[in-house]
Design a protein around this motif. Structure first.
Motif, mmCIF file in Angstrom:
data_model
loop_
_atom_site.group_PDB
_atom_site.id
_atom_site.type_symbol
_atom_site.label_atom_id
_atom_site.label_comp_id
_atom_site.label_asym_id
_atom_site.label_seq_id
_atom_site.Cartn_x
_atom_site.Cartn_y
_atom_site.Cartn_z
ATOM 1 N N SER A 7 0.935 -1.312 -0.075
ATOM 2 C CA SER A 7 0.085 0.141 -0.021
ATOM 3 C C SER A 7 0.990 1.250 0.044
ATOM 4 C CB SER A 7 -0.904 -0.087 1.368
ATOM 5 O OG SER A 7 -0.222 0.073 2.329
ATOM 6 N N THR A 59 -4.749 9.091 -5.677
ATOM 7 C CA THR A 59 -6.100 8.655 -5.798
ATOM 8 C C THR A 59 -6.177 7.072 -5.508
ATOM 9 O OG1 THR A 59 -5.484 8.628 -7.941
ATOM 10 C CG2 THR A 59 -6.677 10.349 -7.057
ATOM 11 N N ARG A 60 -7.153 6.489 -5.498
ATOM 12 C CA ARG A 60 -7.185 5.298 -5.303
ATOM 13 C C ARG A 60 -6.957 4.339 -6.359
ATOM 14 N NH1 ARG A 60 -9.209 4.758 -0.180
ATOM 15 N NH2 ARG A 60 -10.552 6.651 0.363
ATOM 16 N N GLY A 61 -5.375 4.296 -6.909
ATOM 17 C CA GLY A 61 -5.026 3.586 -7.830
ATOM 18 C C GLY A 61 -4.493 1.956 -7.516
ATOM 19 N N ARG A 62 -4.955 1.236 -8.199
ATOM 20 C CA ARG A 62 -4.471 -0.207 -7.918
ATOM 21 C C ARG A 62 -3.821 -0.706 -9.117
ATOM 22 N NH1 ARG A 62 -8.132 -4.298 -9.468
ATOM 23 N NH2 ARG A 62 -7.046 -3.594 -11.317
ATOM 24 N N PHE A 63 -2.872 -1.480 -9.029
ATOM 25 C CA PHE A 63 -1.966 -2.063 -10.163
ATOM 26 C C PHE A 63 -1.559 -3.516 -9.826
ATOM 27 C CE2 PHE A 63 -1.739 2.626 -9.999
ATOM 28 C CZ PHE A 63 -1.501 3.034 -11.505
ATOM 29 N N ILE A 64 -1.822 -4.352 -10.972
ATOM 30 C CA ILE A 64 -1.604 -5.529 -10.792
ATOM 31 C C ILE A 64 -0.161 -5.825 -11.720
ATOM 32 C CG2 ILE A 64 -2.091 -7.954 -11.342
ATOM 33 C CD1 ILE A 64 -5.040 -7.308 -10.779
ATOM 34 N N PHE A 74 -4.928 -2.363 -14.204
ATOM 35 C CA PHE A 74 -5.003 -1.045 -13.171
ATOM 36 C C PHE A 74 -6.611 -0.670 -13.031
ATOM 37 C CE2 PHE A 74 -3.266 1.113 -16.825
ATOM 38 C CZ PHE A 74 -4.073 2.322 -16.943
ATOM 39 N N PRO A 79 -11.151 9.496 -4.300
ATOM 40 C CA PRO A 79 -11.353 9.005 -3.015
ATOM 41 C C PRO A 79 -12.349 8.662 -2.223
ATOM 42 C CG PRO A 79 -9.878 10.790 -3.188
ATOM 43 C CD PRO A 79 -10.352 10.691 -4.541
ATOM 44 N N PRO A 80 -13.578 9.231 -2.749
ATOM 45 C CA PRO A 80 -14.830 8.783 -1.634
ATOM 46 C C PRO A 80 -15.355 7.346 -1.795
ATOM 47 C CG PRO A 80 -15.191 10.993 -2.725
ATOM 48 C CD PRO A 80 -13.946 10.154 -3.646
ATOM 49 N N VAL A 81 -15.050 6.641 -2.823
ATOM 50 C CA VAL A 81 -15.362 5.202 -3.194
ATOM 51 C C VAL A 81 -14.599 4.294 -3.130
ATOM 52 C CG1 VAL A 81 -16.312 3.593 -5.113
ATOM 53 C CG2 VAL A 81 -17.166 6.263 -4.882
ATOM 54 N N ARG A 83 -12.689 0.446 -2.970
ATOM 55 C CA ARG A 83 -12.657 -0.960 -4.001
ATOM 56 C C ARG A 83 -13.239 -2.009 -3.616
ATOM 57 N NH1 ARG A 83 -6.808 1.685 -4.742
ATOM 58 N NH2 ARG A 83 -6.411 1.974 -2.092
ATOM 59 N N SER A 88 -10.290 -7.370 -7.360
ATOM 60 C CA SER A 88 -9.054 -7.471 -7.657
ATOM 61 C C SER A 88 -8.380 -8.793 -7.660
ATOM 62 C CB SER A 88 -8.204 -6.541 -6.662
ATOM 63 O OG SER A 88 -8.625 -5.133 -6.645
ATOM 64 N N LEU A 89 -8.928 -9.575 -6.627
ATOM 65 C CA LEU A 89 -8.199 -11.112 -6.503
ATOM 66 C C LEU A 89 -8.870 -11.834 -7.712
ATOM 67 C CD1 LEU A 89 -9.047 -11.642 -2.815
ATOM 68 C CD2 LEU A 89 -7.049 -10.993 -3.799
#
Lengths: 140, 81
Positions: A7, A59-64, A74, A79-81, A83, A88-89
């Motif tokens: 994180s 911001t809520r970035g998520r990268f595999i 990705f 921010p307000p929402v 994941r 993701s899994l």
């Protein structure tokens, strides 16, 4: 699934410690299992294109990222929402399956572990409708 | 693997961008190279500090080659979501 989770926020490691110790560990009943990284100058966030200059946060970035260091997917949310961790899994498991089969099997829309994959090849051209139904995309 | 470090009183190092020191020179506007992240392309490497299970550690993304990595950014500690 053997993935390493990292994180990242602009907070210092000291703040990460206090957040873990005083709130998150109480939510979980144990310490946060993954590394909580500090990006105080936002340079990591900038490199990944998810740093918001106006507010100075990420911001809520998520990268595999795969074992070769290649970005496979990705998602970025404001921010307000929060994941959906299970999505993701699911994606991670799909990418792992494709890698394990060397691309011989691919995962159609709505795929989940244990569900039907598709095997691309000349015989499947124009014949997906025979082996895969649209409803499968919406199944639980 | 990530190495533990002992925190001191110093301010954590902040990775500064190159600062032009020659004030006589024309101000140089550095076009920051903004390449979008693309799927199927290498993830930008980085090294940083982390808190992990009671310890402070130095970590680099490249140390995790050979493993799947889920990299999650978020706005800040103690935010509610």
């Amino acid at each position: 699934m053997g993935a390493e989770v990292l994180s990242v926020s602009v907070d210092s490691v000291f703040v990460h410690k206090v957040w873990n110790d005083n709130e998150l560990s109480k939510m979980l009943g144990h310490d946060i299992p993954f590394m909580m990284c500090s990006d105080q100058d936002g340079s990591i966030g900038k490199a990944y294109g998810i740093y918001d200059e106006d507010s100075g946060v990420e911001t809520r970035g998520r990268f595999i990222i795969d074992p070769d260091g290649i970005v496979q997917g990705f998602e970025v949310l404001t921010p307000p929402v929060g994941r959906n961790v299970s999505e993701s899994l699911r994606q991670l498991q799909a990418f792992q399956l494709v890698r394990a089969t060397g691309g011989a099997e691919v995962t159609p829309s709505g795929w989940k572990p244990g569900k039907q994959t598709l095997k691309p090849g000349i015989d499947l051209v124009s014949n997906v409708w025979k082996v895969w139904k649209v409803e499968q995309a919406f199944e639980d | 693997m990530p190495e533990e470090f002992k925190p001191g009183c110093e301010r954590p190092p902040i990775k500064k961008m190159n600062v032009e020191t020659d004030i006589a020179a024309e101000p140089v506007v550095k076009e920051e190279k903004k390449s979008m992240i693309r799927v199927g392309k290498p993830a930008p490497d980085f090294t940083t500090r982390a808190f992990h299970q009671g310890k402070f550690k130095n970590i680099g993304l490249s140390e995790l080659k050979g493993k799947w990595v889920i990299l999650c950014f978020y706005p800040g500690d103690f935010t509610f979501v």
